[in-house]
Enzyme design. Structure first.
Site, PDB file in Angstrom:
ATOM      1  N   THR A  30       0.812  -1.223   0.000  1.00  9.42           N
ATOM      2  CA  THR A  30       0.000   0.000   0.000  1.00  9.42           C
ATOM      3  C   THR A  30       0.846   1.274   0.000  1.00  9.42           C
ATOM      4  O   THR A  30       2.040   1.259   0.270  1.00  9.42           O
ATOM      5  CB  THR A  30      -0.920   0.035   1.234  1.00  9.42           C
ATOM      6  OG1 THR A  30      -0.121   0.135   2.418  1.00  9.42           O
ATOM      7  CG2 THR A  30      -1.799  -1.197   1.317  1.00  9.42           C
ATOM      8  N   ASP A  31       0.147   2.378  -0.249  1.00  5.15           N
ATOM      9  CA  ASP A  31       0.770   3.697  -0.140  1.00  5.15           C
ATOM     10  C   ASP A  31       0.563   4.220   1.291  1.00  5.15           C
ATOM     11  O   ASP A  31       0.041   3.508   2.152  1.00  5.15           O
ATOM     12  CB  ASP A  31       0.188   4.657  -1.182  1.00  5.15           C
ATOM     13  CG  ASP A  31      -1.314   4.887  -1.042  1.00  5.15           C
ATOM     14  OD1 ASP A  31      -1.904   4.574   0.029  1.00  5.15           O
ATOM     15  OD2 ASP A  31      -1.916   5.385  -2.003  1.00  5.15           O
ATOM     16  N   ALA A  32       0.923   5.453   1.536  1.00  3.00           N
ATOM     17  CA  ALA A  32       0.818   6.022   2.886  1.00  3.00           C
ATOM     18  C   ALA A  32      -0.627   6.125   3.368  1.00  3.00           C
ATOM     19  O   ALA A  32      -0.877   6.190   4.574  1.00  3.00           O
ATOM     20  CB  ALA A  32       1.463   7.405   2.914  1.00  3.00           C
TER      21      ALA A  32
END
Length: 135
Positions: free
Chosen positions: A15-17
């Site tokens: 995932t991203d942030a």
């Protein structure tokens, strides 16, 4: 078409942030689904044995349609089936789902090549027999 199912979880590294899965994660999950499908369908020919025998599996093309995002900690399922087998390639359809809802659809064209020459070779008989039944 016989379906092969693989359950997985969305990890932080996927995932991203903001906790939404990267687009590349879908390709990784799909690869895992295809690998496990082949392992289950033809257990005597895992990728390591194919490679030792001078064969490699390669992806010729992937068409992906993203429908909804996967999120951190989601339990997902990768559903994989072979829709068509030709002499030198096969078409593999995949869905990545969460709770029965489709997150992404993939259509993958895969082939086998000779490890030394890098030229296409016919789909091995063991795969035809195992995967061709449901096509």
């Amino acid at each position: 078409m016989r379906e092969f199912r693989l359950r997985a979880r969305v990890y932080f590294s996927d995932t991203d942030a903001g906790g939404i899965a990267y687009h590349r994660s879908y390709f990784d999950w799909a690869e895992h689904g295809r690998t496990e499908m082949l392992r289950e369908a033809v257990p005597e020919l895992p990728q390591s044995v194919l490679s030792d025998d001078g064969l490699l599996t390669v992806i010729k093309s992937i068409d992906i349609h993203y429908r909804m995002p996967a999120h951190l900690d989601d339990e997902i399922e990768i559903i994989t089936s072979v829709s068509r087998i030709q002499r030198f390639s096969c078409i593999i359809c995949q869905k990545i789902t969460r709770d029965g809802e489709t997150l992404a659809d993939l259509k993958v064209k895969a082939a086998f090549i000779n490890k030394s020459t890098k030229h296409p070779v016919p789909v091995p008989d063991a795969f035809l027999k195992a995967l061709g039944e449901g096509v």
